[in-house]
Design a protein around this motif. Structure first.
Motif, PDB file in Angstrom:
ATOM      1  N   ALA A  46      10.341  10.566  -1.857  1.00 19.24           N
ATOM      2  CA  ALA A  46      10.760   9.526  -2.803  1.00 19.24           C
ATOM      3  C   ALA A  46      12.072   8.872  -2.389  1.00 19.24           C
ATOM      4  N   THR A  47      13.038   9.688  -2.022  1.00 20.87           N
ATOM      5  CA  THR A  47      14.354   9.132  -1.680  1.00 20.87           C
ATOM      6  C   THR A  47      14.324   8.382  -0.349  1.00 20.87           C
ATOM      7  N   SER A  48      13.504   8.841   0.588  1.00 17.66           N
ATOM      8  CA  SER A  48      13.409   8.120   1.866  1.00 17.66           C
ATOM      9  C   SER A  48      12.741   6.765   1.666  1.00 17.66           C
ATOM     10  N   SER A  49      11.754   6.693   0.768  1.00 17.40           N
ATOM     11  CA  SER A  49      11.121   5.401   0.466  1.00 17.40           C
ATOM     12  C   SER A  49      12.099   4.461  -0.219  1.00 17.40           C
ATOM     13  N   THR A  50      12.896   4.996  -1.126  1.00 16.76           N
ATOM     14  CA  THR A  50      13.888   4.180  -1.822  1.00 16.76           C
ATOM     15  C   THR A  50      14.872   3.562  -0.838  1.00 16.76           C
ATOM     16  N   ALA A  51      15.286   4.352   0.142  1.00 17.35           N
ATOM     17  CA  ALA A  51      16.252   3.866   1.128  1.00 17.35           C
ATOM     18  C   ALA A  51      15.658   2.825   2.063  1.00 17.35           C
ATOM     19  N   SER A  61      13.433   0.871   9.602  1.00 14.78           N
ATOM     20  CA  SER A  61      12.981   1.441   8.337  1.00 14.78           C
ATOM     21  C   SER A  61      12.563   2.897   8.509  1.00 14.78           C
ATOM     22  N   ARG A  62      11.787   3.166   9.549  1.00 12.59           N
ATOM     23  CA  ARG A  62      11.346   4.541   9.791  1.00 12.59           C
ATOM     24  C   ARG A  62      12.501   5.448  10.179  1.00 12.59           C
ATOM     25  N   ALA A  63      13.434   4.919  10.945  1.00 13.87           N
ATOM     26  CA  ALA A  63      14.585   5.719  11.357  1.00 13.87           C
ATOM     27  C   ALA A  63      15.414   6.130  10.147  1.00 13.87           C
ATOM     28  N   LEU A  64      15.599   5.201   9.201  1.00 14.96           N
ATOM     29  CA  LEU A  64      16.366   5.522   8.002  1.00 14.96           C
ATOM     30  C   LEU A  64      15.618   6.536   7.141  1.00 14.96           C
ATOM     31  N   ALA A  65      14.318   6.329   6.965  1.00 16.16           N
ATOM     32  CA  ALA A  65      13.515   7.277   6.188  1.00 16.16           C
ATOM     33  C   ALA A  65      13.545   8.658   6.839  1.00 16.16           C
ATOM     34  N   ILE A 124       5.250  11.629 -11.468  1.00 20.95           N
ATOM     35  CA  ILE A 124       5.314  11.165 -12.853  1.00 20.95           C
ATOM     36  C   ILE A 124       6.759  10.855 -13.257  1.00 20.95           C
ATOM     37  N   LEU A 125       7.669  11.736 -12.894  1.00 21.43           N
ATOM     38  CA  LEU A 125       9.079  11.524 -13.236  1.00 21.43           C
ATOM     39  C   LEU A 125       9.643  10.280 -12.559  1.00 21.43           C
ATOM     40  N   ILE A 126       9.279  10.071 -11.304  1.00 24.33           N
ATOM     41  CA  ILE A 126       9.756   8.893 -10.573  1.00 24.33           C
ATOM     42  C   ILE A 126       9.276   7.608 -11.241  1.00 24.33           C
ATOM     43  N   VAL A 127       8.011   7.575 -11.610  1.00 26.43           N
ATOM     44  CA  VAL A 127       7.449   6.367 -12.226  1.00 26.43           C
ATOM     45  C   VAL A 127       8.141   6.058 -13.553  1.00 26.43           C
ATOM     46  N   PHE A 128       8.313   7.077 -14.398  1.00 27.85           N
ATOM     47  CA  PHE A 128       8.912   6.839 -15.715  1.00 27.85           C
ATOM     48  C   PHE A 128      10.432   6.715 -15.659  1.00 27.85           C
ATOM     49  N   SER A 129      11.035   7.081 -14.533  1.00 26.40           N
ATOM     50  CA  SER A 129      12.488   6.953 -14.404  1.00 26.40           C
ATOM     51  C   SER A 129      12.930   5.512 -14.176  1.00 26.40           C
ATOM     52  N   GLY A 130      11.985   4.644 -13.792  1.00 24.97           N
ATOM     53  CA  GLY A 130      12.337   3.265 -13.464  1.00 24.97           C
ATOM     54  C   GLY A 130      12.744   3.086 -12.017  1.00 24.97           C
ATOM     55  N   ASN A 131      12.643   4.150 -11.234  1.00 22.04           N
ATOM     56  CA  ASN A 131      13.023   4.084  -9.821  1.00 22.04           C
ATOM     57  C   ASN A 131      12.272   2.986  -9.078  1.00 22.04           C
ATOM     58  N   LEU A 132      11.005   2.793  -9.406  1.00 20.02           N
ATOM     59  CA  LEU A 132      10.186   1.825  -8.683  1.00 20.02           C
ATOM     60  C   LEU A 132      10.535   0.381  -9.016  1.00 20.02           C
ATOM     61  N   ASN A 133      11.426   0.188  -9.973  1.00 16.36           N
ATOM     62  CA  ASN A 133      11.862  -1.172 -10.320  1.00 16.36           C
ATOM     63  C   ASN A 133      12.927  -1.719  -9.376  1.00 16.36           C
ATOM     64  N   GLY A 137      11.314  -4.733  -8.386  1.00 13.04           N
ATOM     65  CA  GLY A 137       9.949  -4.222  -8.343  1.00 13.04           C
ATOM     66  C   GLY A 137       9.391  -4.101  -6.936  1.00 13.04           C
ATOM     67  N   LEU A 138      10.213  -4.459  -5.936  1.00 12.11           N
ATOM     68  CA  LEU A 138       9.734  -4.371  -4.552  1.00 12.11           C
ATOM     69  C   LEU A 138       9.436  -2.931  -4.150  1.00 12.11           C
ATOM     70  N   LEU A 139      10.217  -1.975  -4.670  1.00 15.18           N
ATOM     71  CA  LEU A 139       9.940  -0.575  -4.332  1.00 15.18           C
ATOM     72  C   LEU A 139       8.577  -0.152  -4.873  1.00 15.18           C
ATOM     73  N   GLY A 140       8.227  -0.637  -6.069  1.00 15.05           N
ATOM     74  CA  GLY A 140       6.901  -0.341  -6.615  1.00 15.05           C
ATOM     75  C   GLY A 140       5.802  -0.915  -5.741  1.00 15.05           C
ATOM     76  N   ALA A 141       6.007  -2.140  -5.261  1.00 14.78           N
ATOM     77  CA  ALA A 141       5.038  -2.783  -4.369  1.00 14.78           C
ATOM     78  C   ALA A 141       4.953  -2.042  -3.038  1.00 14.78           C
ATOM     79  N   TYR A 142       6.093  -1.626  -2.537  1.00 15.54           N
ATOM     80  CA  TYR A 142       6.151  -0.865  -1.274  1.00 15.54           C
ATOM     81  C   TYR A 142       5.412   0.459  -1.421  1.00 15.54           C
ATOM     82  N   THR A 143       5.560   1.092  -2.585  1.00 17.53           N
ATOM     83  CA  THR A 143       4.875   2.356  -2.851  1.00 17.53           C
ATOM     84  C   THR A 143       3.363   2.173  -2.817  1.00 17.53           C
TER      85      THR A 143
END
Length: 278
Positions: A46-51, A61-65, A124-133, A137-143
């Motif tokens: 989750a955190t690597s995708s966020t970054a 992107s892959r190097a940072l993840a 479930i926690l990530i989705v309801f935390s608002g992290n994907l916003n 909302g690009l993180l949600g699309a990326y996911t």
């Protein structure tokens, strides 16, 4: 002067002693440790995708993840956890007759589904935390994009990528036993896991986060709209993003992970360091 690291033969012996404990764990403890490991790997994913989600250059992107994802295995190494992919090394104990094939299979099955449960909790926690916003909302699309990419791999790709992945994961587990201090263990874990993420190889437990997270994200029409506009995601691809589609990834990747850990790591290391050739 004392060595600050263990030799390869000592590493194998330490791993086998740890595996003896793994196969004799009470059921409840095995399940809890499996859930924790699934959560830890999901945190890394989750955190690597966020970054990495807003970086257009694939290599960067892959190097940072890859620089962030190893925290998952570090948490397991330092705090405890039963990870399906690493537990493929229990085969060493089967060869050395320290445990039975049945006990190894029992551990792998229980740990696999416990890892899945732990990863789903973080989904479930990530989705309801608002992290994907993040990023509008690009993180949600990326996911969504990541999940679709994973269910779109062919069975042969999933199998071979899974083999490559778990060779590196099992080597990271073993290398963590080479160091006798925390700093050494951190670096021993970091580089092999960094390599597998940068290489884009498939890890069944990590995918227990990535794919369900994409499925959950696809219920948000805003994420879908951004995914279609930014990544060209089609309606047909979205239709395949479901439980049935996820099995298209999980089955070959899991088999590949088993082959990578057992046949490419456990078997040769046993033949080199433990088998009596006399």
């Amino acid at each position: 002067m004392d060595n600050h690291f263990n030799t390869p033969s000592e590493i194998i012996e330490l791993n086998m002693k740890a595996s003896e404990t793994k196969t004799t764990l009470p059921l409840g403890k095995m399940i809890l440790l499996g859930i924790m490991a699934g959560m830890f790997i999901a945190f890394g994913a989750a955190t690597s995708s966020t970054a990495a989600h807003s970086i257009e250059n694939v290599g960067v992107s892959r190097a940072l993840a890859a620089a962030i994802f190893p925290v998952g295995l570090m948490l397991i190494v330092f705090l405890g956890g039963e990870l399906f992919t690493g537990n493929c090394l229990i085969l060493l104990n089967v060869f050395d007759r320290r445990t039975s094939l049945l006990k190894m299979l029992r551990n792998l099955v229980i740990v696999y589904f416990s890892n899945l449960f732990g990863a789903l909790l973080i989904d479930i926690l990530i989705v309801f935390s608002g992290n994907l916003n993040y990023s509008g909302g690009l993180l949600g699309a990326y996911t969504i994009k990541v999940a679709i990419g994973k269910i779109s791999v062919s069975p042969l790709q999933g199998l071979t990528s899974g083999i490559l992945c778990n060779i590196l994961v099992c080597l990271a587990v073993l290398m963590s036993l080479s160091a006798k201090d925390i700093a050494g263990k951190i670096w021993a874990v970091f580089f092999p896991i960094c390599a597998f993420v940068a290489g884009g190889f498939e890890h069944c437990v990590a995918n227990m986060f990535y794919i369900p997270a994409g499925i959950l994200a696809s219920f948000n029409p805003d994420y879908i709209r951004i995914a279609q506009k930014t990544y060209g995601i089609t309606a047909n691809q979205l239709e395949n993003l479901n439980l049935s589609g996820s099995l298209h990834n999980f089955i070959p990747v899991t088999i590949g992970n088993v082959i990578g850990g057992m046949l490419f790591v456990a078997v040769p290391l046993f033949l080199i360091y433990k088998k009596d050739w006399k």
